[in-house]
Design an enzyme around this catalytic site. Structure first.
Site, PDB file in Angstrom:
ATOM      1  N   GLU A  66       0.813  -1.218   0.000  1.00 12.70           N
ATOM      2  CA  GLU A  66       0.000   0.000   0.000  1.00 12.70           C
ATOM      3  C   GLU A  66       0.848   1.272   0.000  1.00 12.70           C
ATOM      4  O   GLU A  66       0.432   2.289  -0.560  1.00 12.70           O
ATOM      5  CB  GLU A  66      -0.914   0.003   1.237  1.00 12.70           C
ATOM      6  CG  GLU A  66      -1.954  -1.093   1.254  1.00 12.70           C
ATOM      7  CD  GLU A  66      -3.099  -0.842   0.302  1.00 12.70           C
ATOM      8  OE1 GLU A  66      -3.502   0.332   0.130  1.00 12.70           O
ATOM      9  OE2 GLU A  66      -3.591  -1.814  -0.298  1.00 12.70           O
ATOM     10  N   ASP A  84      -8.267   6.043  -8.143  1.00 13.40           N
ATOM     11  CA  ASP A  84      -8.952   4.760  -8.324  1.00 13.40           C
ATOM     12  C   ASP A  84     -10.464   4.871  -8.206  1.00 13.40           C
ATOM     13  O   ASP A  84     -11.165   3.858  -8.113  1.00 13.40           O
ATOM     14  CB  ASP A  84      -8.433   3.731  -7.324  1.00 13.40           C
ATOM     15  CG  ASP A  84      -8.723   4.112  -5.877  1.00 13.40           C
ATOM     16  OD1 ASP A  84      -9.195   5.243  -5.628  1.00 13.40           O
ATOM     17  OD2 ASP A  84      -8.464   3.282  -4.986  1.00 13.40           O
ATOM     18  N   THR A  89      -7.582   8.373  -0.296  1.00 16.41           N
ATOM     19  CA  THR A  89      -7.134   7.151   0.373  1.00 16.41           C
ATOM     20  C   THR A  89      -6.154   7.579   1.456  1.00 16.41           C
ATOM     21  O   THR A  89      -5.252   8.375   1.195  1.00 16.41           O
ATOM     22  CB  THR A  89      -6.444   6.195  -0.613  1.00 16.41           C
ATOM     23  OG1 THR A  89      -7.399   5.765  -1.590  1.00 16.41           O
ATOM     24  CG2 THR A  89      -5.880   4.982   0.109  1.00 16.41           C
TER      25      THR A  89
END
Length: 281
Positions: A66, A84, A89
């Protein structure tokens, strides 16, 4: 004079010694079996992913994929839009403004620390849930997220939501399926990326896809064969979305451990993600 022993109860001294030895062995056998069972149980517990040492490995493995770093605790302050379709995020597990888990996290933090720097964004987070919009969040949300990340209460909230939503369900299902630490980790990494919703690429449907090809140990199957089937299904799910089409976190990490027979996820571990090499000694 040589003394000759006489048989007692039909047993010569030699046969009596043999009889006593066999009797002792029979008495001791249940005790030995009990000890072995206890040792096996202890070993099984130690090999579960929720063992602290194994959990630390799991956090590092996910962070390598990640965040391209083994320092997972440095990711409390991480935040960006990676394009995305999930909005921002952020954090140690990739909480997203567009998928609801970031909203749940900020709500938990606000319940524990009323008036915190992120509390004012709760209405906006409710509005953007399900979208990739930054409406009501820009321009200061990333800066305020990083500020909140200095607060140990926010760090603990991230830990708790990670465990509640992702880690604990993965380990629980892994244990139900009779999987050891590697299998539990494969479940955890899948839930982190895909969630556990009802869409075809969610964790539960990845698992269902795998079950059509192989059975887990608790259903009479071979653990290694089942995990290969699960990883095959995981790769299929990843390729359904352009943002996740690089499958190296499976191909050059989890699959490597599996081919090496390291079902307990024991160090040393060597793997690659997105071409970068990592090692845990």
């Amino acid at each position: 004079m040589v003394h000759i022993s006489r048989p007692v109860d039909g047993l010569t001294p030699t046969s009596r010694r043999l009889f006593l030895a066999l009797t002792g062995a029979l008495v001791a056998a249940p005790l030995l079996d009990a000890r072995r069972a206890t040792a096996a149980t202890a070993a099984t517990v130690a090999k579960s992913l929720d063992d602290p040492a194994k959990k630390e490995i799991a956090m590092k493995l996910v962070s390598s994929a990640e965040n391209s770093s083994l320092d997972w605790k440095a990711q409390y302050r991480y935040i960006e839009d990676i394009g995305d379709g999930r909005g921002y995020t952020a954090g140690i597990i990739g909480f997203c403004s567009g998928t609801g888990d970031m909203l749940d996290l900020v709500q938990l933090y606000s319940d524990r620390r009323p008036g915190n720097v992120l509390a004012k964004y709760l209405p906006a987070l409710r509005e953007v849930d399900g979208t990739d919009s930054h409406s009501g969040l820009d321009p200061n949300y990333p800066k305020d997220w990083r500020k909140a990340a200095q607060d140990t209460a926010f760090q603990q909230a991230q830990n708790d939501e990670r465990d509640r939503v992702y880690f604990n369900p993965a380990v629980r299902q892994g244990k139900t399926d009779g999987l050891r630490a590697l299998g539990q980790f494969a479940y955890y990494d899948a839930i982190v990326m895909h969630g556990d919703g009802t869409d075809p690429t969610s964790f539960r449907n990845i698992r269902k896809r795998a079950l059509t090809k192989a059975k887990p140990p608790t259903q009479g199957g071979d653990e290694t064969a089942y995990l290969h089937a699960f990883l095959d299904a995981r790769v299929w799910a990843m390729k359904q979305e352009e943002a996740h089409s690089d499958t190296s976190r499976v191909d050059t990490a989890q699959r490597v451990f599996l081919r090496n027979g390291n079902l307990d996820l024991d160090p040393p571990l060597d793997w690659k993600v997105y071409g970068d090499s990592y090692h845990i000694g």
